[in-house]
Design an enzyme around this catalytic site. Structure first.
Site, PDB file in Angstrom:
ATOM      1  N   ARG A 132    -107.006  -8.126 -19.906  1.00  0.00           N
ATOM      2  CA  ARG A 132    -105.802  -8.540 -19.692  1.00  0.00           C
ATOM      3  C   ARG A 132    -105.421  -8.397 -18.129  1.00  0.00           C
ATOM      4  O   ARG A 132    -105.977  -7.363 -17.819  1.00  0.00           O
ATOM      5  CB  ARG A 132    -104.728  -8.096 -20.590  1.00  0.00           C
ATOM      6  CG  ARG A 132    -104.836  -8.740 -22.118  1.00  0.00           C
ATOM      7  CD  ARG A 132    -104.363 -10.075 -21.895  1.00  0.00           C
ATOM      8  NE  ARG A 132    -104.560 -10.968 -23.493  1.00  0.00           N
ATOM      9  CZ  ARG A 132    -105.340 -11.227 -24.081  1.00  0.00           C
ATOM     10  NH1 ARG A 132    -106.785 -11.419 -23.598  1.00  0.00           N
ATOM     11  NH2 ARG A 132    -105.575 -11.636 -25.315  1.00  0.00           N
ATOM     12  N   GLU A 140     -97.592  -8.383 -18.274  1.00  0.00           N
ATOM     13  CA  GLU A 140     -99.000  -8.348 -18.845  1.00  0.00           C
ATOM     14  C   GLU A 140     -98.983  -9.825 -19.131  1.00  0.00           C
ATOM     15  O   GLU A 140     -98.233 -10.515 -19.410  1.00  0.00           O
ATOM     16  CB  GLU A 140     -98.784  -7.720 -19.837  1.00  0.00           C
ATOM     17  CG  GLU A 140    -100.123  -7.562 -20.905  1.00  0.00           C
ATOM     18  CD  GLU A 140    -100.276  -8.852 -21.924  1.00  0.00           C
ATOM     19  OE1 GLU A 140    -101.202  -8.786 -22.594  1.00  0.00           O
ATOM     20  OE2 GLU A 140     -99.431  -9.686 -22.170  1.00  0.00           O
ATOM     21  N   ARG A 156    -110.869  -6.766 -25.239  1.00  0.00           N
ATOM     22  CA  ARG A 156    -109.865  -7.529 -24.706  1.00  0.00           C
ATOM     23  C   ARG A 156    -109.228  -7.278 -23.526  1.00  0.00           C
ATOM     24  O   ARG A 156    -108.810  -6.371 -23.016  1.00  0.00           O
ATOM     25  CB  ARG A 156    -108.323  -7.253 -25.711  1.00  0.00           C
ATOM     26  CG  ARG A 156    -107.191  -8.234 -25.487  1.00  0.00           C
ATOM     27  CD  ARG A 156    -106.097  -7.480 -26.345  1.00  0.00           C
ATOM     28  NE  ARG A 156    -104.941  -8.457 -26.483  1.00  0.00           N
ATOM     29  CZ  ARG A 156    -104.907  -9.291 -27.406  1.00  0.00           C
ATOM     30  NH1 ARG A 156    -105.809  -9.470 -28.257  1.00  0.00           N
ATOM     31  NH2 ARG A 156    -103.862 -10.242 -27.276  1.00  0.00           N
TER      32      ARG A 156
END
Length: 471
Positions: free
Chosen positions: A304, A258, A302
């Site tokens: 990612r 990640e 968010r």
């Protein structure tokens, strides 16, 4: 009366020859609803079972009564026409069923044969038997947690894999992060520190590598120092190199990473290309996807990048990342139930400073500055540092005692403006309320800002588990 007219025999034959017969569809639906993932009509398995769990070696056949000889001693007497054709044909089918079952059983398979009438009558009972066999054969996967932080990635995999995953090694150099990690996970080994100083041979064997390596590790790559086009040259001096060398030695089944969304375009895309090529050169098939936490049950915007690399011998033809699971959550879902202490409220001086700062940028046409989020809105991405808190302020007028309890400049503001608490940040990242917060707020804000959204990790891990269980 001939119960097997030519038209009926034609329909029976058609029903059997179709891959997706009615009884198969009924049973598959029941299994799917239980979260059991299978392959159908697998030609790789002897006898080509209707439903198969390859990783568990469980084979399921859905047998129609006519073609497979249900209650044969009585039913064969009901065949009135062309007995010399139908009786031998069905008996050959019955004999082949026996041979297939014996062969699979001898090879270690658990074999189920269900009559169509039993599936129609009680598909749940049939599924119960299959589920018990499949779950009884669930393998135990060993994982390592590199750049572990406070354990967010591990927590997501633990949720998805349940009792079928065991963490055998953890590495995290930050001592404060180690303290939070130890408060929430019980291991019979110590957390290793600097991964660059640990030999790969000293790490226990494992099946899954979890690695949320820091993006800062690629700062040198952006300077184009003349690195070669492979990890031993190009990534020298970076922390990604340690992921590569460890996985090259142990050859795990899957590698999970990640990172920030910007990694995809870092150094004009060269960095991400190197990462992908490195895993491919090590013998892995790589999949990646940018996902937003707001679509997975937390009210946080968010984005990612998530990377999943399967060892080539078990890699699926395609890997589908999860789609939206829940995009309905809002800030009011994570707000503390009781009024929070006065220390979380901004002083008048600090709030005025933020207002002045925002006004200066607004005059220049910029949108920088603090943000007050409505309770029915979602939060911006939480990050370590003051900006993460200043861009996620809320108005909360429940606290009536605004007597300062910390050293601040001026009085507490009368507008009810406060920063979110560490617990609220934990919830924004999908951590349960049972997750212990043993350190001072300053450390907790940093740790949750640097962590991952557990819900997203769990959703991806469930997809990974489906592949591993059927490998």
């Amino acid at each position: 009366m001939d119960r097997h007219t030519p038209e009926q025999r034609r329909k029976n034959m058609q029903a059997v020859k179709n891959k997706d017969s009615k009884i198969e569809v009924i049973l598959r639906k029941e299994l799917w609803n239980r979260g059991l993932r299978y392959r159908k009509n697998s030609s790789k398995v002897f006898g080509k079972p209707d439903i198969v769990f390859i990783g568990k070696k469980v084979a399921v056949f859905c047998d129609s009564e006519f073609w497979h000889g249900y209650d044969w001693e009585h039913k064969k007497e009901e065949i009135k026409s062309r007995r010399d054709f139908w009786i031998p044909k069905i008996e050959r089918n019955m004999q082949r069923d026996i041979e297939v079952t014996e062969k699979l059983t001898a090879d270690g398979w658990t074999v189920f044969r269900f009559w169509g009438r039993d599936i129609k009558k009680n598909p749940g009972k049939c599924a119960d038997m299959i589920e018990k066999a499949v779950k009884g054969k669930m393998p135990m996967y060993k994982s390592i947690d590199l750049f572990a932080g406070i354990g967010g990635i591990r927590l997501g995999f633990d949720r998805a894999f349940g009792k079928n995953i065991e963490t055998v090694f953890v590495s995290e150099w930050d001592e404060n992060a180690q303290k939070t990690y130890k408060a929430n996970f019980t291991d019979d080994f110590e957390i290793a520190g600097d991964i660059t100083k640990i030999e790969e041979k000293d790490i226990p064997s494992f099946d899954i590598c979890l690695a949320g390596f820091p993006c800062q590790a690629f700062s040198l790559a952006g300077q184009r120092k003349g690195f070669e086009d492979n990890y031993k040259g190009l990534c020298r001096g970076t922390l990604f190199m340690d992921v590569a060398r460890i996985c090259e030695h142990h050859k795990p089944k899957v590698i999970f990473c990640e990172n920030v969304k910007g990694l995809v375009i870092h150094d004009k895309g060269r960095t991400f290309k190197v990462i992908t090529k490195t895993f491919q050169d090590l013998g892995y098939t790589v999949y990646s996807q940018v996902l937003n936490s707001k679509n997975f049950g937390v009210p946080q915007n968010r984005e990612r990048i998530y990377l999943v690399a399967f060892r080539n011998d078990i890699a699926p033809d395609n890997f589908m990342f999860p789609v939206t699971t829940d995009d309905t959550r809002r800030i009011n879902d994570i707000i503390e139930e009781e009024a929070v202490p006065a220390k979380y409220y901004l002083s008048e001086t600090y709030l005025q400073t933020l207002k002045n700062h925002k006004a200066r940028h607004a005059a220049k046409g910029n949108g920088f500055g603090y943000e007050i989020r409505a309770w029915d809105d979602i939060a911006g991405a939480i990050v370590c540092g003051g900006m993460g808190r200043e861009r996620n302020l809320v108005i909360d007028e429940r606290q009536k005692d605004l007597t300062p309890t910390t050293h601040i400049k001026g009085e507490i503001n009368k507008e009810g403006v406060r920063k979110m608490t560490p617990r609220e940040w934990a919830r924004l990242q999908g951590f349960p309320d049972s997750f212990k917060l043993p350190l001072a707020d300053v450390h907790l804000y940093k740790q949750f800002g640097n962590s991952v959204t557990v819900n997203v990790i769990e959703a991806i891990a469930e997809k990974i588990k489906e592949v591993l269980d059927n490998a």
